[in-house]
Design a protein around this motif. Sequence first.
Motif, PDB file in Angstrom:
ATOM      1  N   ASN A 171       0.911  -1.223   0.593  1.00 59.40           N
ATOM      2  CA  ASN A 171      -0.279  -0.077   0.059  1.00 59.40           C
ATOM      3  C   ASN A 171       0.401   1.027   0.039  1.00 59.40           C
ATOM      4  O   ASN A 171       1.033   2.362  -0.868  1.00 59.40           O
ATOM      5  N   GLU A 172       2.138   1.290   0.920  1.00 61.29           N
ATOM      6  CA  GLU A 172       2.549   2.229   0.897  1.00 61.29           C
ATOM      7  C   GLU A 172       3.088   2.636  -0.621  1.00 61.29           C
ATOM      8  O   GLU A 172       3.809   3.826  -1.108  1.00 61.29           O
ATOM      9  N   GLN A 173       3.648   1.896  -0.991  1.00 65.32           N
ATOM     10  CA  GLN A 173       4.227   1.485  -2.962  1.00 65.32           C
ATOM     11  C   GLN A 173       2.979   2.046  -4.112  1.00 65.32           C
ATOM     12  O   GLN A 173       3.582   3.232  -4.317  1.00 65.32           O
ATOM     13  N   LEU A 174       1.706   1.543  -3.676  1.00 63.94           N
ATOM     14  CA  LEU A 174       1.093   2.139  -4.373  1.00 63.94           C
ATOM     15  C   LEU A 174       0.648   3.638  -4.217  1.00 63.94           C
ATOM     16  O   LEU A 174       0.656   4.524  -4.834  1.00 63.94           O
ATOM     17  N   ALA A 175       1.160   3.837  -2.782  1.00 63.11           N
ATOM     18  CA  ALA A 175       0.780   5.766  -2.773  1.00 63.11           C
ATOM     19  C   ALA A 175       1.953   6.122  -3.118  1.00 63.11           C
ATOM     20  O   ALA A 175       1.617   7.048  -3.738  1.00 63.11           O
ATOM     21  N   ALA A 176       3.035   5.652  -3.329  1.00 62.31           N
ATOM     22  CA  ALA A 176       4.001   6.717  -3.779  1.00 62.31           C
ATOM     23  C   ALA A 176       3.901   6.586  -5.348  1.00 62.31           C
ATOM     24  O   ALA A 176       4.448   7.592  -6.160  1.00 62.31           O
ATOM     25  N   LYS A 177       3.228   5.709  -6.041  1.00 59.44           N
ATOM     26  CA  LYS A 177       3.067   6.086  -7.071  1.00 59.44           C
ATOM     27  C   LYS A 177       1.751   6.852  -7.629  1.00 59.44           C
ATOM     28  O   LYS A 177       1.011   6.734  -8.927  1.00 59.44           O
ATOM     29  N   GLY A 178       0.746   7.211  -5.893  1.00 56.71           N
ATOM     30  CA  GLY A 178      -0.441   8.167  -6.890  1.00 56.71           C
ATOM     31  C   GLY A 178      -1.454   6.817  -7.041  1.00 56.71           C
ATOM     32  O   GLY A 178      -2.712   7.746  -7.167  1.00 56.71           O
ATOM     33  N   GLN A 179      -1.301   5.700  -6.554  1.00 60.86           N
ATOM     34  CA  GLN A 179      -2.622   4.565  -6.724  1.00 60.86           C
ATOM     35  C   GLN A 179      -3.032   4.373  -4.998  1.00 60.86           C
ATOM     36  O   GLN A 179      -2.696   4.629  -4.292  1.00 60.86           O
ATOM     37  N   GLY A 224     -13.262  -9.401   0.034  1.00 60.63           N
ATOM     38  CA  GLY A 224     -11.934  -9.897   1.482  1.00 60.63           C
ATOM     39  C   GLY A 224     -10.457  -9.826   0.449  1.00 60.63           C
ATOM     40  O   GLY A 224      -9.679 -10.491   1.972  1.00 60.63           O
ATOM     41  N   ARG A 225     -10.145  -9.260  -0.817  1.00 64.93           N
ATOM     42  CA  ARG A 225      -9.279  -9.574  -0.865  1.00 64.93           C
ATOM     43  C   ARG A 225      -8.996  -8.852  -1.947  1.00 64.93           C
ATOM     44  O   ARG A 225      -9.563  -8.012  -2.822  1.00 64.93           O
ATOM     45  N   ARG A 226      -7.360  -8.589  -2.463  1.00 69.06           N
ATOM     46  CA  ARG A 226      -7.011  -7.076  -2.944  1.00 69.06           C
ATOM     47  C   ARG A 226      -7.243  -8.160  -4.609  1.00 69.06           C
ATOM     48  O   ARG A 226      -6.698  -8.994  -5.249  1.00 69.06           O
ATOM     49  N   ILE A 227      -7.571  -6.832  -4.975  1.00 66.75           N
ATOM     50  CA  ILE A 227      -7.449  -6.534  -6.520  1.00 66.75           C
ATOM     51  C   ILE A 227      -6.246  -6.192  -7.591  1.00 66.75           C
ATOM     52  O   ILE A 227      -5.729  -5.150  -6.994  1.00 66.75           O
ATOM     53  N   THR A 228      -4.935  -7.332  -7.767  1.00 68.71           N
ATOM     54  CA  THR A 228      -3.897  -6.778  -8.505  1.00 68.71           C
ATOM     55  C   THR A 228      -4.143  -6.382  -9.735  1.00 68.71           C
ATOM     56  O   THR A 228      -3.973  -7.418 -10.365  1.00 68.71           O
ATOM     57  N   ASP A 229      -3.408  -5.685  -9.429  1.00 71.79           N
ATOM     58  CA  ASP A 229      -3.659  -4.473 -11.469  1.00 71.79           C
ATOM     59  C   ASP A 229      -2.095  -5.342 -11.699  1.00 71.79           C
ATOM     60  O   ASP A 229      -1.072  -5.521 -11.051  1.00 71.79           O
ATOM     61  N   ALA A 230      -1.830  -4.763 -12.882  1.00 76.06           N
ATOM     62  CA  ALA A 230      -0.375  -4.794 -13.239  1.00 76.06           C
ATOM     63  C   ALA A 230       1.110  -3.151 -12.711  1.00 76.06           C
ATOM     64  O   ALA A 230       1.756  -4.233 -11.619  1.00 76.06           O
ATOM     65  N   VAL A 231       0.420  -2.382 -11.836  1.00 77.25           N
ATOM     66  CA  VAL A 231       0.775  -1.510 -10.796  1.00 77.25           C
ATOM     67  C   VAL A 231       0.763  -2.337  -9.884  1.00 77.25           C
ATOM     68  O   VAL A 231       2.622  -2.086  -9.180  1.00 77.25           O
ATOM     69  N   ALA A 232       0.021  -2.890  -8.954  1.00 81.86           N
ATOM     70  CA  ALA A 232      -0.369  -3.216  -7.769  1.00 81.86           C
ATOM     71  C   ALA A 232       0.992  -4.473  -7.876  1.00 81.86           C
ATOM     72  O   ALA A 232       1.309  -4.807  -6.932  1.00 81.86           O
ATOM     73  N   LEU A 233       1.150  -5.577  -8.988  1.00 86.44           N
ATOM     74  CA  LEU A 233       1.807  -6.205  -8.536  1.00 86.44           C
ATOM     75  C   LEU A 233       3.305  -5.854  -8.686  1.00 86.44           C
ATOM     76  O   LEU A 233       4.007  -6.907  -8.269  1.00 86.44           O
TER      77      LEU A 233
END
Length: 447
Positions: free
Chosen positions: A71-79, A86-95
């Motif tokens: 989540n910290e990495q996503l925030a740094a990328k503006g995501q 109950g589960r994360r949706i993992t798109d290409a950026v989240a992966l």
Amino acid sequence: MSGLVFPHTFVPWFRSVAPYIHAYRGETFVVGMPGELVAAGKLNNFVQDLAILHAMGIKIVLVHGFRPQVNEQLAAKGQVPRYSHGRRITDAVALDCAQEAAGQLRFEIEAAFSQGLPNTPMANATVRVVSGNFLTARPVGIVDGVDFQHSGLVRKVDGAAIQRAIDIGAIVLLSPFGFSPTGEAFNLSMEDVATSAAIALQADKLLFVCEVPGVPENPNDPESPIDTELALADADRMLATATPTPEPTDVTFYLRHCAEACRAGVERSHIIPFSVDGALLQEVYTHDGIGTMVVDEKLESLREASADDVAGIIQLIEPFERDGTLVKRSRTEIERDAELYTVIEHDGVIFGCAALYPYVEARTAEMAALTVSAEVQGQGDGDRLLKRIEQRAKAMGLDSIFVLTTRTMHWFIKRGFQQVDPEWLPEERKRKYNWDRRSLVLVKRFN
């Protein structure tokens, strides 16, 4: 003075943990560690505790999570993190974020295991950490119209390869990543990986050292005391009305996985708070532990007795009456008092019992006829009976329980009982006291 060890406290404590050291040597524990533990600055002490378990001969598989780090990495990328069912949706950026977070965390964990500073638990420790592609994954796919993209589920755990690694003394470190046969990477959940690994290895314990303190005795009151032991049937009833959630602060988030592991043959699953320093050691090496243990009791029932159990109770206690361990009780007396007994039954056979005789005016009760069949002694059934008797006494609003014994005083003293003079007994019980037998009176107070 800081750092001093006092023999009068250290020696009894060390002796008290020795049975657990013997019992767990050579066993396999799968430990799930969420990324929140690392974010809270608990990693070094936690790794030191794992190294102690390892030094005691326990085989360890450690599974790390990385939820806040991703989540910290996503925030740094503006995501913004996205969840469903109950589960994360993992798109290409989240992966990409998950891969970066996993690499950094594995580096930190391996570095922590490599410490050898003097005057720390890691001094003189040589801990080898092995990681690799032990997991095969499959995609979650599309659920109720939601495409989970690169989120996956564990398809298979290479249990044989993990077993070889832990058998030579290594700690196996698993990241929540898996790969398909075509080499596609999938983001998995730490809880799914830990549960699948425990099932594949038929581990002796699955332990989640996590954000929640355990399962409260009253599910409707989160502030109620933690239930230190929860039967699988009770866990299933609780989960039947719970809604899946991605929030790890919801106790059912971990309970769901504990129950799954127990149903698949893992004897004990635990939920332990990382907020308490040394929680892992307390759960493993103390009698009551600190979190919640989920245990499958399908073949075994701990329950209150009925008139149908009288014959089984008599058959169980007769050998102990003959050798003088127990005071002889007539069949008529046991039939009359059947509802006061708690029994442990396995496949229709009673192999443990205890009775509770309340003295309400004195706010205490006598625990009598505590018996476990010689065939199964040493497996913790006496402790389970004691716990149930304590629960029954507390439910009556009593302040204590007491026992009269001539041979087993040490067992009770280890479990918090203290010797008192027979004059302490309630008047009604004192009149029945056999002064010739000279039984010791031991009391356990609840407050």
